[in-house]
Design a protein around this motif. Structure first.
Motif, PDB file in Angstrom:
ATOM      1  N   TYR A  80      44.733  42.463 -41.676  1.00 12.26           N
ATOM      2  CA  TYR A  80      46.021  42.873 -42.220  1.00 12.26           C
ATOM      3  C   TYR A  80      45.748  43.673 -43.481  1.00 12.26           C
ATOM      4  CZ  TYR A  80      48.481  39.902 -38.953  1.00 12.26           C
ATOM      5  OH  TYR A  80      48.970  39.338 -37.803  1.00 12.26           O
ATOM      6  N   ARG A  81      46.302  44.861 -43.564  1.00 16.18           N
ATOM      7  CA  ARG A  81      46.042  45.765 -44.688  1.00 16.18           C
ATOM      8  C   ARG A  81      47.268  45.860 -45.589  1.00 16.18           C
ATOM      9  NH1 ARG A  81      41.289  48.162 -43.593  1.00 16.18           N
ATOM     10  NH2 ARG A  81      40.701  48.431 -41.420  1.00 16.18           N
ATOM     11  N   ARG A 102      39.006  38.234 -53.349  1.00 15.40           N
ATOM     12  CA  ARG A 102      37.553  38.147 -53.517  1.00 15.40           C
ATOM     13  C   ARG A 102      36.930  39.420 -52.954  1.00 15.40           C
ATOM     14  NH1 ARG A 102      32.853  35.866 -50.676  1.00 15.40           N
ATOM     15  NH2 ARG A 102      31.474  35.135 -52.333  1.00 15.40           N
ATOM     16  N   LEU A 103      36.038  40.005 -53.718  1.00 18.72           N
ATOM     17  CA  LEU A 103      35.377  41.233 -53.298  1.00 18.72           C
ATOM     18  C   LEU A 103      34.341  40.936 -52.216  1.00 18.72           C
ATOM     19  CD1 LEU A 103      35.391  44.249 -54.049  1.00 18.72           C
ATOM     20  CD2 LEU A 103      33.537  43.759 -55.647  1.00 18.72           C
ATOM     21  N   PHE A 104      34.382  41.709 -51.126  1.00 21.56           N
ATOM     22  CA  PHE A 104      33.396  41.624 -50.051  1.00 21.56           C
ATOM     23  C   PHE A 104      33.297  43.003 -49.409  1.00 21.56           C
ATOM     24  CE2 PHE A 104      37.131  41.520 -47.551  1.00 21.56           C
ATOM     25  CZ  PHE A 104      36.819  41.637 -46.210  1.00 21.56           C
ATOM     26  N   GLU A 105      32.380  43.159 -48.481  1.00 21.24           N
ATOM     27  CA  GLU A 105      32.254  44.435 -47.782  1.00 21.24           C
ATOM     28  C   GLU A 105      32.827  44.315 -46.387  1.00 21.24           C
ATOM     29  OE1 GLU A 105      28.810  46.806 -47.803  1.00 21.24           O
ATOM     30  OE2 GLU A 105      28.572  46.648 -49.978  1.00 21.24           O
ATOM     31  N   LEU A 106      33.723  45.217 -46.056  1.00 23.29           N
ATOM     32  CA  LEU A 106      34.300  45.309 -44.722  1.00 23.29           C
ATOM     33  C   LEU A 106      33.852  46.639 -44.141  1.00 23.29           C
ATOM     34  CD1 LEU A 106      36.183  44.131 -42.544  1.00 23.29           C
ATOM     35  CD2 LEU A 106      38.065  45.352 -43.663  1.00 23.29           C
ATOM     36  N   ASP A 107      33.019  46.565 -43.134  1.00 24.60           N
ATOM     37  CA  ASP A 107      32.476  47.777 -42.509  1.00 24.60           C
ATOM     38  C   ASP A 107      31.854  48.712 -43.548  1.00 24.60           C
ATOM     39  OD1 ASP A 107      33.286  46.848 -40.007  1.00 24.60           O
ATOM     40  OD2 ASP A 107      35.268  47.768 -40.206  1.00 24.60           O
ATOM     41  N   GLY A 108      31.129  48.109 -44.511  1.00 25.08           N
ATOM     42  CA  GLY A 108      30.419  48.881 -45.510  1.00 25.08           C
ATOM     43  C   GLY A 108      31.243  49.341 -46.696  1.00 25.08           C
ATOM     44  N   THR A 109      32.520  48.997 -46.731  1.00 24.21           N
ATOM     45  CA  THR A 109      33.399  49.412 -47.817  1.00 24.21           C
ATOM     46  C   THR A 109      33.749  48.222 -48.699  1.00 24.21           C
ATOM     47  OG1 THR A 109      34.381  51.123 -46.422  1.00 24.21           O
ATOM     48  CG2 THR A 109      35.648  50.459 -48.360  1.00 24.21           C
ATOM     49  N   PRO A 110      33.551  48.315 -50.028  1.00 26.87           N
ATOM     50  CA  PRO A 110      34.005  47.232 -50.906  1.00 26.87           C
ATOM     51  C   PRO A 110      35.509  47.026 -50.735  1.00 26.87           C
ATOM     52  CG  PRO A 110      32.595  48.757 -52.104  1.00 26.87           C
ATOM     53  CD  PRO A 110      32.900  49.392 -50.767  1.00 26.87           C
ATOM     54  N   THR A 111      35.886  45.789 -50.470  1.00 23.93           N
ATOM     55  CA  THR A 111      37.258  45.438 -50.114  1.00 23.93           C
ATOM     56  C   THR A 111      37.606  44.116 -50.774  1.00 23.93           C
ATOM     57  OG1 THR A 111      36.926  46.538 -47.971  1.00 23.93           O
ATOM     58  CG2 THR A 111      38.787  45.032 -48.125  1.00 23.93           C
ATOM     59  N   LEU A 112      38.871  43.924 -51.083  1.00 23.32           N
ATOM     60  CA  LEU A 112      39.351  42.645 -51.607  1.00 23.32           C
ATOM     61  C   LEU A 112      39.995  41.857 -50.485  1.00 23.32           C
ATOM     62  CD1 LEU A 112      40.943  43.865 -54.953  1.00 23.32           C
ATOM     63  CD2 LEU A 112      38.860  42.494 -54.691  1.00 23.32           C
ATOM     64  N   ASN A 113      39.550  40.619 -50.306  1.00 19.22           N
ATOM     65  CA  ASN A 113      40.142  39.726 -49.321  1.00 19.22           C
ATOM     66  C   ASN A 113      41.185  38.864 -50.009  1.00 19.22           C
ATOM     67  OD1 ASN A 113      40.308  38.255 -46.749  1.00 19.22           O
ATOM     68  ND2 ASN A 113      39.520  36.564 -47.954  1.00 19.22           N
ATOM     69  N   LEU A 114      42.435  38.955 -49.562  1.00 22.47           N
ATOM     70  CA  LEU A 114      43.507  38.105 -50.073  1.00 22.47           C
ATOM     71  C   LEU A 114      43.406  36.741 -49.400  1.00 22.47           C
ATOM     72  CD1 LEU A 114      46.122  37.628 -51.687  1.00 22.47           C
ATOM     73  CD2 LEU A 114      47.370  38.556 -49.705  1.00 22.47           C
ATOM     74  N   PRO A 147      42.376  48.938 -58.897  1.00 22.80           N
ATOM     75  CA  PRO A 147      43.455  49.670 -58.217  1.00 22.80           C
ATOM     76  C   PRO A 147      43.006  50.525 -57.042  1.00 22.80           C
ATOM     77  CG  PRO A 147      42.969  50.656 -60.345  1.00 22.80           C
ATOM     78  CD  PRO A 147      42.186  49.370 -60.268  1.00 22.80           C
ATOM     79  N   GLN A 148      41.746  50.897 -56.989  1.00 23.35           N
ATOM     80  CA  GLN A 148      41.276  51.759 -55.905  1.00 23.35           C
ATOM     81  C   GLN A 148      40.602  50.988 -54.773  1.00 23.35           C
ATOM     82  OE1 GLN A 148      42.159  54.987 -55.761  1.00 23.35           O
ATOM     83  NE2 GLN A 148      43.303  54.434 -57.591  1.00 23.35           N
ATOM     84  N   THR A 149      40.569  49.665 -54.876  1.00 24.74           N
ATOM     85  CA  THR A 149      39.882  48.869 -53.859  1.00 24.74           C
ATOM     86  C   THR A 149      40.878  48.428 -52.788  1.00 24.74           C
ATOM     87  OG1 THR A 149      38.350  48.079 -55.558  1.00 24.74           O
ATOM     88  CG2 THR A 149      38.419  46.835 -53.494  1.00 24.74           C
ATOM     89  N   PRO A 150      40.577  48.654 -51.517  1.00 25.77           N
ATOM     90  CA  PRO A 150      41.466  48.205 -50.447  1.00 25.77           C
ATOM     91  C   PRO A 150      41.652  46.689 -50.483  1.00 25.77           C
ATOM     92  CG  PRO A 150      39.697  49.588 -49.578  1.00 25.77           C
ATOM     93  CD  PRO A 150      39.371  49.304 -51.003  1.00 25.77           C
ATOM     94  N   VAL A 151      42.827  46.245 -50.032  1.00 21.71           N
ATOM     95  CA  VAL A 151      43.142  44.816 -49.942  1.00 21.71           C
ATOM     96  C   VAL A 151      43.461  44.487 -48.493  1.00 21.71           C
ATOM     97  CG1 VAL A 151      44.729  42.980 -50.635  1.00 21.71           C
ATOM     98  CG2 VAL A 151      44.034  44.718 -52.300  1.00 21.71           C
ATOM     99  N   VAL A 152      42.825  43.430 -47.988  1.00 24.08           N
ATOM    100  CA  VAL A 152      43.101  42.962 -46.633  1.00 24.08           C
ATOM    101  C   VAL A 152      43.256  41.445 -46.649  1.00 24.08           C
ATOM    102  CG1 VAL A 152      41.791  44.846 -45.566  1.00 24.08           C
ATOM    103  CG2 VAL A 152      40.682  42.631 -45.951  1.00 24.08           C
TER     104      VAL A 152
END
Length: 176
Positions: A168-169, A88-100, A130-135
């Motif tokens: 976890y990254r 799910r897309l959310f913002e982590l410290d202002g960066t668009p990130t995917l939460n697993l 593909p360019q979005t971080p996953v945590v």
């Protein structure tokens, strides 16, 4: 709202699809169970209305962002939802990130189902964003979730989020 319930991913044992408006009872069956919320600071959903509100958020994610959490069922029993996995897309410290995310009925535990489904959703996330971080955000006491994340290749970053969960990254992806 028209929702496509065609599987978006399959594995040897599992079917993963977008949630559908009629999935509220399945969301409540999993998210209302105290056993599945042992490490959840907000606890289990208290009623079907809370689960249906969560489901609406998930439906909106797919409609607006083209990615989100999936319902998971066995290929041998496609009508029975055994859990939920996805990013799910959310913002982590202002960066668009995917939460697993992964949460399953206790009947599915200990069979490798969560890992199998999470791998499929990580592949899907790699194709769609593909360019979005996953945590994965995991409570330190939640050893089963930590083990699963690590088996998927995620590593603790040494940093916690605002709620005190370990971040976890997923290596090989941009860092949030």
């Amino acid at each position: 709202m028209l929702v496509d319930t065609t599987p978006i991913a399959t594995t040897d044992r599992l079917l993963l699809r977008r949630p559908a408006p009629g999935d509220g009872a399945a969301v409540f069956a999993v998210h209302g169970d105290p056993a599945t919320n042992r490490y959840n600071p907000t606890g289990p959903h208290p009623d079907l209305a809370r689960s249906e509100a969560t489901l609406r958020i998930w439906l909106d994610d797919w409609a607006e962002r083209g990615i989100g959490y999936c319902t998971v069922s066995l290929r041998t029993d496609p009508e029975t939802v055994i859990g939920f996995t996805g990013t799910r897309l959310f913002e982590l410290d202002g960066t668009p990130t995917l939460n697993l995310y992964y949460r399953y009925s206790p009947a599915a535990w200990g069979r490798g189902i969560a890992a199998e489904a999470a791998r499929a959703t990580l592949e899907l996330a790699g194709e769609l964003r593909p360019q979005t971080p996953v945590v994965a955000l995991i409570d330190a006491a939640n050893l089963p979730s930590r083990r699963l994340a690590e088996s998927l290749g995620l590593r603790h970053s040494g940093v916690d989020d605002r709620e005190g969960r370990g971040i976890y990254r997923f290596p090989g992806r941009p860092v949030a």
